[in-house]
Design a protein around this motif. Sequence first.
Motif, PDB file in Angstrom:
ATOM      1  N   UNK A 663       1.586 -20.912   5.098  1.00  0.00           N
ATOM      2  CA  UNK A 663       1.491 -19.621   5.777  1.00  0.00           C
ATOM      3  C   UNK A 663       0.464 -18.719   5.100  1.00  0.00           C
ATOM      4  N   UNK A 664       0.138 -17.655   5.780  1.00  0.00           N
ATOM      5  CA  UNK A 664      -0.849 -16.696   5.283  1.00  0.00           C
ATOM      6  C   UNK A 664      -0.395 -16.025   3.988  1.00  0.00           C
ATOM      7  N   UNK A 665       0.942 -15.921   3.791  1.00  0.00           N
ATOM      8  CA  UNK A 665       1.484 -15.277   2.593  1.00  0.00           C
ATOM      9  C   UNK A 665       1.773 -16.267   1.475  1.00  0.00           C
ATOM     10  N   UNK A 666       1.307 -17.524   1.601  1.00  0.00           N
ATOM     11  CA  UNK A 666       1.409 -18.490   0.520  1.00  0.00           C
ATOM     12  C   UNK A 666       2.674 -19.305   0.497  1.00  0.00           C
ATOM     13  N   UNK A 667       3.456 -19.346   1.579  1.00  0.00           N
ATOM     14  CA  UNK A 667       4.641 -20.182   1.654  1.00  0.00           C
ATOM     15  C   UNK A 667       4.278 -21.540   2.261  1.00  0.00           C
ATOM     16  N   UNK A 668       5.054 -22.580   1.923  1.00  0.00           N
ATOM     17  CA  UNK A 668       4.793 -23.933   2.421  1.00  0.00           C
ATOM     18  C   UNK A 668       6.085 -24.625   2.803  1.00  0.00           C
ATOM     19  N   UNK A 669       6.072 -25.300   3.977  1.00  0.00           N
ATOM     20  CA  UNK A 669       7.220 -26.077   4.448  1.00  0.00           C
ATOM     21  C   UNK A 669       6.774 -27.519   4.628  1.00  0.00           C
ATOM     22  N   UNK A 741       0.548 -18.370  -5.818  1.00  0.00           N
ATOM     23  CA  UNK A 741       0.906 -16.983  -6.086  1.00  0.00           C
ATOM     24  C   UNK A 741      -0.141 -16.040  -5.507  1.00  0.00           C
ATOM     25  N   UNK A 742       0.334 -14.964  -4.900  1.00  0.00           N
ATOM     26  CA  UNK A 742      -0.547 -13.949  -4.334  1.00  0.00           C
ATOM     27  C   UNK A 742      -0.188 -12.579  -4.919  1.00  0.00           C
ATOM     28  N   UNK A 743      -1.141 -11.658  -4.976  1.00  0.00           N
ATOM     29  CA  UNK A 743      -0.821 -10.306  -5.464  1.00  0.00           C
ATOM     30  C   UNK A 743       0.267  -9.645  -4.609  1.00  0.00           C
ATOM     31  N   UNK A 744       1.134  -8.884  -5.282  1.00  0.00           N
ATOM     32  CA  UNK A 744       2.248  -8.254  -4.566  1.00  0.00           C
ATOM     33  C   UNK A 744       1.789  -7.183  -3.591  1.00  0.00           C
ATOM     34  N   UNK A 745       0.585  -6.620  -3.834  1.00  0.00           N
ATOM     35  CA  UNK A 745       0.133  -5.556  -2.940  1.00  0.00           C
ATOM     36  C   UNK A 745      -0.383  -6.071  -1.601  1.00  0.00           C
ATOM     37  N   UNK A 746      -0.415  -7.395  -1.417  1.00  0.00           N
ATOM     38  CA  UNK A 746      -0.844  -7.965  -0.152  1.00  0.00           C
ATOM     39  C   UNK A 746      -2.339  -7.904   0.097  1.00  0.00           C
ATOM     40  N   UNK A 748      -4.631  -9.913  -1.058  1.00  0.00           N
ATOM     41  CA  UNK A 748      -5.235 -11.252  -0.985  1.00  0.00           C
ATOM     42  C   UNK A 748      -4.260 -12.192  -0.280  1.00  0.00           C
ATOM     43  N   UNK A 749      -4.760 -12.930   0.681  1.00  0.00           N
ATOM     44  CA  UNK A 749      -3.959 -13.917   1.393  1.00  0.00           C
ATOM     45  C   UNK A 749      -4.560 -15.314   1.197  1.00  0.00           C
ATOM     46  N   UNK A 750      -3.949 -16.310   1.844  1.00  0.00           N
ATOM     47  CA  UNK A 750      -4.435 -17.690   1.759  1.00  0.00           C
ATOM     48  C   UNK A 750      -5.662 -17.857   2.669  1.00  0.00           C
ATOM     49  N   UNK A 751      -6.709 -18.489   2.132  1.00  0.00           N
ATOM     50  CA  UNK A 751      -7.919 -18.755   2.917  1.00  0.00           C
ATOM     51  C   UNK A 751      -7.824 -20.086   3.646  1.00  0.00           C
ATOM     52  N   UNK A 752      -7.164 -21.049   3.025  1.00  0.00           N
ATOM     53  CA  UNK A 752      -7.059 -22.356   3.655  1.00  0.00           C
ATOM     54  C   UNK A 752      -6.403 -23.354   2.731  1.00  0.00           C
ATOM     55  N   UNK A 753      -6.029 -24.507   3.288  1.00  0.00           N
ATOM     56  CA  UNK A 753      -5.419 -25.572   2.499  1.00  0.00           C
ATOM     57  C   UNK A 753      -5.700 -26.895   3.186  1.00  0.00           C
TER      58      UNK A 753
END
Length: 828
Positions: A663-669, A741-746, A748-753
Amino acid sequence: MYTASEKLTSANITDIMQTAYIEYSMSVIISRALPDARDGLKPVQRRVLYAMLREGLLHNRSFDKCAGVVGEVLKNYHPHGDSSVYDTLVRMAQPWVMRYPLIDPQGNFGSVDGDPPAAYRYTEARLRDIAEDLLKDIEEDTVDFVPNYKESTTEPTVLPSALPNLLMNGSTGIAVGMTTNIPPHNLDEIITATCAIIDNPRISVDDLCNIIQGPDFPTGGIISGREGILSYLKTGKGIVRTRGKAHTEEMKGGMEQIVITEIPYNVNRNTLVTRIAELVGEKEIDGIRDLRDESDENTRIVVELKRGEQAKVVINQLFQKTALESSFGVTLLALDKKRPKQMNIKELIECYIEHRRDVVTRRTKFRLREAEDRAHILEGYIIALDNLDDFVKIIRASANREEAKTRLMAKYPLSERQTDAILELRLYQLTGLERGKIEAEYIELMKLIDELRSILASETKLLELIKQELMAMKEKYTSPRRTEIVGAAGEFRMEDVVPNEGCVMTVSHLGFIKRTRVADYRSQKRGGKGVIGAETYDEDFVEHLFTASTHDFILFLTSTGQCHVKKVYDVPEGTRASKGKSVSSFLRLAEGEKIAAMICVKDFVNTLHIAMATKNGVTKKTNLADYTNATREGGLRGIKLEEGDTLVGCVLTNGENEIILISNKGQAVRFKEEDLRDQGRDTVGVTGMRFKYEGDYVKTIAVCDSVAKLLVAREDGVGKRTPFEDYRLTSRGGTGVIAIDLPEDGSVNVAGALSVGENDEVMLLTAKGQSIRCPVNGIRETGRGAKGVRLVTLEPGDKLLSIARIVETDEEQAAGAEVPDAGAAPTV
């Protein structure tokens, strides 16, 4: 009035005309129009080459005027017009006519544009070394000679021909009631086939067809399919379809131009250009803005296209309406024992082998006679040297030469020829040193005589000698094939004229697409500054990057769930810094519709599946074969989307893979593909991921691979490479675990994987168009909880936009690069 001594007979005029016409026909067939199956030459060609040999115009001597050659041929051998002789000489010197030219020209000998040669008083010529090999050993009684037309000298009926000239250079001729049209072939293939017949006289024509690929025209070009080739190789008659070579180049301003670099055999280049211009003027071909012939020694015809025109359409029109695509009707007809005969490839080669057998046998007999005659003389010398004092005494006591000759022959076993040779000896030849030379020469001669006799006594040894000489010729004149043989018989495909090479495709946020050769991106180390990958226009930026090979299929899945299928070469080509062209120029996109994902496949097989993911976390799996018809204009429905949802990505799976959503917020399923059942194209799908954070959405989808790692990159250029096993396997529909890990202030998000192997290389692209290519093994492998390393150094205000794995082609693999399978791991 007639005298009493004349006799008149009555005859039917029909019979007289029939007899006269048959005699005339055979004269044309044998003495003018058809080549001999043995040396592949017509009489006038043979006479030109022989006259040049007699004139001493060898390849390592100076040129001489063609007027002298023409005059010599007319004077002694060819009682016809001078134009026929000069035209023959010119043709044997033109490299676009002869695959292996026989004459070395100097001066204006015409051009492929149809320009005539200069008059023979201005031009010069000499034999090439390959022509000298056709004439080689002609002085050793290898061929029959006949009186010339005025019986002042003799001329050869055929040349010794150390090379299979008929097939290597081809021939064309129109006789009475019959024609021959033999294409040139590659000498390496013809000699290999000849040696194969020598080794196995019972070899099948099918086996020979595996050795001889087909015609090899001096002008190059492409032959589509082998159906016509196999027909003439097996029966002596067939039609070969040839096509020129063309490619596209991008011009300034985003326009394209078609560049024709090779044309079919026997096509006049100037006439071709004129015909294209006529078609443009008659509105038969639209889309051409300008036409130029930039050819020199090499062909380069430039066809500039109007803005927005598709090169593929124009190229196909050129093939259909001009001589850029031509048919070559092959007829393997030649004179065999002075009779015209249509033969298959094996019969033609057998005629040549039989000729070489006769030539080598006659040459061996000639050399044996010469050697035996010399040995006979040396035997007389040895007798004389053994009895030198007595010979001198007899000669001094004789009144004259005849008396000395009679007395020597009476006392010693000498022939008349030996005695004459002894009497002509010079005094210095009676020294001891000269005696040693005579004895050494005699020993060598006896070895040579034994060898020559063994050749004549053994058919196997004779054929082996022929084979050795042919292999020496092959090594001397080896040449790579110029004409490419591709595809199946029938219609030409675009793949036949488009090179199969790796390319990088980019799609911008505003819908501009282009493809660029992979070779244009140089490999760099991790953390480099990169090179400019695409210019930005009016706040536009590159949104998707994809790598593939030009002959693959590419599936475009749009944000609305539509699926369009094109060949990769259909994507407009551009430079690394160019803007590209609008996707709407070749895809029918609705208002606001954008490209959401792209994958590459070799073909549509039912063993693969497409797994899709939407922004709202919906996943769906469909069999790849269901998308076969998506090649039609307008595409097909790929997935049915709910209100407000959009498609974000898709991957190829084999039915037993594991899938991971990031996901954009760095979570993975991570879950098993079995959790997704195959659904039809026009269906919604099921929940694949639920979101832990408000405003989160699916960023990308990837296939888990036990030997690969998951590379996750943040927008600030930080990334990490982690084993898939570090991500807990759950059922679909979960919120997942932390991928990075992403900054708590939001901010920076995920660019790709994506999934990467140890030897892969990845392409990193930023919003401002910076691009960098770097090896994966330069990115340190870390655990899931690590922060990662710097992947790319960003300029202020820039951010990492996407990452993709490089796909390379077979050509690059040959240069030393490792080539991943383009269809195995598609890039989103």
